[in-house]
Design an enzyme around this catalytic site. Sequence first.
Site, PDB file in Angstrom:
ATOM      1  N   ASN A  86       0.805  -1.221   0.000  1.00 41.78           N
ATOM      2  CA  ASN A  86       0.000   0.000   0.000  1.00 41.78           C
ATOM      3  C   ASN A  86       0.837   1.269   0.000  1.00 41.78           C
ATOM      4  O   ASN A  86       0.362   2.337   0.373  1.00 41.78           O
ATOM      5  CB  ASN A  86      -0.961   0.004   1.184  1.00 41.78           C
ATOM      6  CG  ASN A  86      -1.865  -1.202   1.219  1.00 41.78           C
ATOM      7  OD1 ASN A  86      -1.981  -1.842   2.245  1.00 41.78           O
ATOM      8  ND2 ASN A  86      -2.485  -1.548   0.102  1.00 41.78           N
ATOM      9  N   VAL A  93       1.939   7.004   0.676  1.00 47.70           N
ATOM     10  CA  VAL A  93       1.115   6.024   1.368  1.00 47.70           C
ATOM     11  C   VAL A  93      -0.292   6.029   0.789  1.00 47.70           C
ATOM     12  O   VAL A  93      -0.897   7.081   0.598  1.00 47.70           O
ATOM     13  CB  VAL A  93       1.057   6.327   2.889  1.00 47.70           C
ATOM     14  CG1 VAL A  93       0.127   5.366   3.601  1.00 47.70           C
ATOM     15  CG2 VAL A  93       2.454   6.276   3.487  1.00 47.70           C
ATOM     16  N   CYS A  94      -0.801   4.836   0.530  1.00 46.51           N
ATOM     17  CA  CYS A  94      -2.163   4.668   0.033  1.00 46.51           C
ATOM     18  C   CYS A  94      -3.003   4.110   1.198  1.00 46.51           C
ATOM     19  O   CYS A  94      -3.023   2.917   1.454  1.00 46.51           O
ATOM     20  CB  CYS A  94      -2.167   3.706  -1.151  1.00 46.51           C
ATOM     21  SG  CYS A  94      -3.775   3.482  -1.908  1.00 46.51           S
ATOM     22  N   LEU A  95      -3.662   5.005   1.918  1.00 50.67           N
ATOM     23  CA  LEU A  95      -4.462   4.656   3.091  1.00 50.67           C
ATOM     24  C   LEU A  95      -5.824   5.301   2.929  1.00 50.67           C
ATOM     25  O   LEU A  95      -5.909   6.498   2.648  1.00 50.67           O
ATOM     26  CB  LEU A  95      -3.761   5.168   4.355  1.00 50.67           C
ATOM     27  CG  LEU A  95      -4.426   4.954   5.703  1.00 50.67           C
ATOM     28  CD1 LEU A  95      -4.556   3.466   6.018  1.00 50.67           C
ATOM     29  CD2 LEU A  95      -3.616   5.639   6.800  1.00 50.67           C
ATOM     30  N   TYR A 129      -6.188  -1.739  -2.122  1.00 56.24           N
ATOM     31  CA  TYR A 129      -5.417  -0.571  -2.537  1.00 56.24           C
ATOM     32  C   TYR A 129      -4.001  -0.973  -2.934  1.00 56.24           C
ATOM     33  O   TYR A 129      -3.040  -0.700  -2.229  1.00 56.24           O
ATOM     34  CB  TYR A 129      -5.393   0.484  -1.425  1.00 56.24           C
ATOM     35  CG  TYR A 129      -6.773   0.913  -1.028  1.00 56.24           C
ATOM     36  CD1 TYR A 129      -7.522   1.747  -1.857  1.00 56.24           C
ATOM     37  CD2 TYR A 129      -7.348   0.467   0.148  1.00 56.24           C
ATOM     38  CE1 TYR A 129      -8.807   2.120  -1.514  1.00 56.24           C
ATOM     39  CE2 TYR A 129      -8.634   0.845   0.500  1.00 56.24           C
ATOM     40  CZ  TYR A 129      -9.356   1.667  -0.334  1.00 56.24           C
ATOM     41  OH  TYR A 129     -10.626   2.040  -0.005  1.00 56.24           O
TER      42      TYR A 129
END
Length: 161
Positions: A86, A93-95, A129
Amino acid sequence: MAGRIARLRLAEERRLWRMDHPHGFVAKPETAPDGSVNLMVWHCFIPGKPASDWEGGYYPMTIHFSENYPFMPPKCKFPQGFFHPNVYPSGKVCLQSLFNQGHGWSPTITVKEILIAIPYLLDWPSPNYKAQTDSYNMYIQDNAEYRRRVRQQAEQYPAFF
């Protein structure tokens, strides 16, 4: 006006962070060579969770706030090449909670809440994600190798205190 709101909010969050923050975490605004503080960029260190493959690592992350904070989420970034499904190769950061308002972000989310969420993301990547193909495929198809790479990365970022 928006930039003023962002800076006031970040100053208050910094004050609260200094009074009470999770053990082992570091988060502080950037300081220029002249001693001035840039509240719009924070340098952080996230400890790996105990009893996890991330344990022992102390992971650097930068948070960049826009003039529209807290109405728009900040951008969190690990070093380029950080190994995680992620995290994009650029380190971003893919959150879900960092997505635009209406898609996970809320102006009530604080820096402290973002930082507390990161160790959970590290331990439990979201298959929804996929930001990094190699680590994602390894996590799904060869978990033993994925865990070995995570432990190797933990050694790359040792605690400095």
